[in-house]
Design a protein around this motif. Structure first.
Motif, mmCIF file in Angstrom:
data_model
loop_
_atom_site.group_PDB
_atom_site.id
_atom_site.type_symbol
_atom_site.label_atom_id
_atom_site.label_comp_id
_atom_site.label_asym_id
_atom_site.label_seq_id
_atom_site.Cartn_x
_atom_site.Cartn_y
_atom_site.Cartn_z
ATOM 1 N N ASP A 1 65.336 37.942 9.732
ATOM 2 C CA ASP A 1 64.536 38.368 8.583
ATOM 3 C C ASP A 1 65.226 39.479 7.807
ATOM 4 N N GLY A 2 65.781 40.433 8.524
ATOM 5 C CA GLY A 2 66.568 41.480 7.887
ATOM 6 C C GLY A 2 65.792 42.662 7.355
ATOM 7 N N SER A 3 64.457 42.605 7.395
ATOM 8 C CA SER A 3 63.679 43.708 6.830
ATOM 9 C C SER A 3 63.580 44.896 7.780
ATOM 10 N N GLY A 4 63.653 44.611 9.081
ATOM 11 C CA GLY A 4 63.598 45.678 10.065
ATOM 12 C C GLY A 4 62.207 46.161 10.422
ATOM 13 N N GLN A 5 61.165 45.591 9.833
ATOM 14 C CA GLN A 5 59.824 46.084 10.108
ATOM 15 C C GLN A 5 58.796 44.969 9.903
ATOM 16 N N VAL A 6 57.744 44.995 10.729
ATOM 17 C CA VAL A 6 56.588 44.108 10.543
ATOM 18 C C VAL A 6 55.329 44.941 10.745
ATOM 19 N N ASP A 7 54.190 44.395 10.294
ATOM 20 C CA ASP A 7 52.911 45.094 10.407
ATOM 21 C C ASP A 7 52.111 44.672 11.627
ATOM 22 N N ALA A 8 52.486 43.523 12.219
ATOM 23 C CA ALA A 8 51.726 42.996 13.353
ATOM 24 C C ALA A 8 52.621 42.103 14.202
ATOM 25 N N VAL A 9 52.268 42.010 15.483
ATOM 26 C CA VAL A 9 52.987 41.161 16.439
ATOM 27 C C VAL A 9 51.976 40.251 17.121
ATOM 28 N N LEU A 10 52.197 38.952 17.026
ATOM 29 C CA LEU A 10 51.374 37.963 17.712
ATOM 30 C C LEU A 10 52.228 37.288 18.776
ATOM 31 N N LEU A 11 51.659 37.102 19.962
ATOM 32 C CA LEU A 11 52.366 36.420 21.050
ATOM 33 C C LEU A 11 51.537 35.228 21.503
ATOM 34 N N ALA A 12 52.046 34.032 21.244
ATOM 35 C CA ALA A 12 51.404 32.805 21.712
ATOM 36 C C ALA A 12 51.954 32.492 23.099
ATOM 37 N N THR A 13 51.087 32.505 24.099
ATOM 38 C CA THR A 13 51.537 32.245 25.463
ATOM 39 C C THR A 13 50.376 31.803 26.338
ATOM 40 N N GLY A 14 50.687 30.935 27.286
ATOM 41 C CA GLY A 14 49.727 30.562 28.318
ATOM 42 C C GLY A 14 50.077 31.173 29.647
ATOM 43 N N GLY B 1 45.571 39.843 2.847
ATOM 44 C CA GLY B 1 46.161 41.119 2.478
ATOM 45 C C GLY B 1 46.089 42.160 3.576
ATOM 46 N N THR B 2 45.662 41.748 4.779
ATOM 47 C CA THR B 2 45.574 42.694 5.904
ATOM 48 C C THR B 2 46.961 43.183 6.304
ATOM 49 N N PHE B 3 47.927 42.258 6.304
ATOM 50 C CA PHE B 3 49.315 42.589 6.634
ATOM 51 C C PHE B 3 50.235 41.971 5.596
ATOM 52 N N HIS B 4 51.465 42.458 5.563
ATOM 53 C CA HIS B 4 52.468 41.935 4.638
ATOM 54 C C HIS B 4 53.610 41.214 5.364
ATOM 55 N N ARG B 5 53.791 41.520 6.643
ATOM 56 C CA ARG B 5 54.846 40.878 7.425
ATOM 57 C C ARG B 5 54.384 40.805 8.878
ATOM 58 N N VAL B 6 54.534 39.631 9.500
ATOM 59 C CA VAL B 6 54.053 39.416 10.863
ATOM 60 C C VAL B 6 55.154 38.755 11.684
ATOM 61 N N LEU B 7 55.340 39.245 12.907
ATOM 62 C CA LEU B 7 56.212 38.591 13.875
ATOM 63 C C LEU B 7 55.348 37.751 14.802
ATOM 64 N N LEU B 8 55.658 36.464 14.899
ATOM 65 C CA LEU B 8 54.959 35.559 15.811
ATOM 66 C C LEU B 8 55.967 35.013 16.810
ATOM 67 N N VAL B 9 55.679 35.230 18.096
ATOM 68 C CA VAL B 9 56.538 34.736 19.169
ATOM 69 C C VAL B 9 55.762 33.737 20.015
ATOM 70 N N GLY B 10 56.376 32.605 20.322
ATOM 71 C CA GLY B 10 55.836 31.670 21.302
ATOM 72 C C GLY B 10 56.707 31.738 22.545
ATOM 73 N N ALA B 11 56.145 32.057 23.679
ATOM 74 C CA ALA B 11 56.941 32.216 24.898
ATOM 75 C C ALA B 11 56.125 31.808 26.109
ATOM 76 N N ASP B 12 56.770 31.108 27.023
ATOM 77 C CA ASP B 12 56.098 30.724 28.271
ATOM 78 C C ASP B 12 57.081 30.646 29.424
ATOM 79 N N THR B 13 56.653 31.232 30.543
ATOM 80 C CA THR B 13 57.390 31.155 31.798
ATOM 81 C C THR B 13 56.705 30.101 32.654
ATOM 82 N N MET B 14 56.959 28.850 32.350
ATOM 83 C CA MET B 14 56.258 27.768 33.029
ATOM 84 C C MET B 14 56.636 27.656 34.503
ATOM 85 N N SER B 15 57.809 28.150 34.865
ATOM 86 C CA SER B 15 58.206 28.117 36.275
ATOM 87 C C SER B 15 57.287 28.967 37.144
#
Length: 330
Positions: A71-84, A132-146
């Motif tokens: 992304d190159g901006s160096g900053q986000v307003d929120a972090v979402l983590l999709a994981t089971g 308009g709550t946030f302007h930039r969001v990081l969304l990560v999907g991660a799972d340790t299925m093992s």
């Protein structure tokens, strides 16, 4: 999307897989089957597994770092983590991820949507950006299925892998490249037991914490629900299926992807895939696939792309995007 509201625009992309490769020879010997049996039933040749002591947040940090660099901006307003497979039942893992990325103080939350978690996360992020709550969001999907797959279970042991994939979304113009289109989301809790982990929750506190799946029923529901999500997402975008350049669907099983393409009458060559060397990485599946395709020529700027997923819950989702030019996050 309501006129005048910003769209969620893809502006960064990254992924990470553990270095340990587990081949079909290892899995076949443990299950008492042939390597060809695994390949024919799943389409998987190798999958990645974390070493003992490596958890979901560690993989998410690696993928998130790469997406932020892309992304190159160096900053986000929120972090979402999709994981089971969160590191702990409490607290949620997203605040830890944010802190590990040097983003302590931003909003952070987990999205528990199993294999559909990344699509649900895209929709949540899109709504927050549109409001308009946030302007930039990081969304990560991660799972340790093992950590939840029984290595002796023929239904699940061969198919799942560990991984993380991430995107940065910014508020932007609905008509620009990278802008996500309307979302299709659904669920059917009456069939929640088809893919489940019985133990560890309030209902069965001391039960076995391992994944159980009814493979045949899941196959049937995946075709119906994910096929519908693909078709509906294209229709909402104003595209016919034949106008879609690439289909990036959850890498559940190679047979499901082939059957979906056949059912929809779509050329299989337009379905990008990485299941052969990644396996089913659940919430990481779609962003991992997108990153691999973006790096290796499977996606090009200007292409019309449909994203879709199906998973436990049962849940499913889909959306559309005209692929943007994205920098690699290495």
């Amino acid at each position: 999307m309501t006129a005048g509201r910003p769209a969620a625009v893809l502006s960064g992309l990254g992924s990470w897989q553990p270095p340990t490769v587990v081949g079909n020879d290892v899995v076949a010997a443990r299950l008492g089957v042939s390597e060809e049996w695994i390949l024919q039933r799943t389409g998987v040749c190798t999958r990645r597994r974390v070493e003992p002591g490596t958890a979901t947040v560690e993989m998410a940090v690696e993928a998130g770092t790469r997406a932020l660099k892309s992304d190159g901006s160096g900053q986000v307003d929120a972090v979402l983590l999709a994981t089971g497979t969160p590191d702990r039942l409490c607290p949620s893992s997203a605040p830890t991820l944010a802190a590990r990325l040097g983003l302590c103080g931003v909003a952070a939350l987990d999205v528990a949507g199993a294999c559909s978690g990344f699509l649900y996360g895209l929709a949540v992020a899109g709504g927050l950006l549109a409001a308009g709550t946030f302007h930039r969001v990081l969304l990560v999907g991660a799972d340790t299925m093992s950590s939840v797959v029984d290595p002796e279970d023929r239904t699940t042991a061969a198919i799942f892998g560990d991984a993380a994939g991430a995107v940065v979304l910014r508020a932007g113009d609905p008509g620009e490249p990278g802008a996500l289109g309307p979302f299709v989301l659904g669920s059917d809790g009456d069939h929640g037991d088809l893919i489940h982990i019985a133990g560890g929750g309030a209902l069965n506190r001391h039960g076995r914490v391992s994944l159980a799946m009814d493979g045949r029923s899941v196959f049937r529901h995946a075709l119906h629900r994910m096929g519908g999500a693909v078709a509906d997402a294209a229709e909402l975008a104003g595209w016919s299926l034949h106008e879609v350049d690439r289909f990036a669907v959850h890498q559940a099983n190679a047979r499901i992807s082939r059957a979906l393409a056949a059912d929809l009458g779509v050329d299989p060559a337009r379905w990008i895939s990485n299941i052969e060397h990644a396996g089913n990485t659940t919430a990481a599946s779609v962003p991992l696939l997108l990153d691999h395709a973006n790096r290796h020529g499977g996606l090009a700027p200007g292409q019309r792309v449909i994203l879709a997923a199906f998973g436990a819950g049962l849940t499913w989702g889909g959306t559309s995007v005209t692929w943007p030019a994205l920098a690699a996050g290495d």
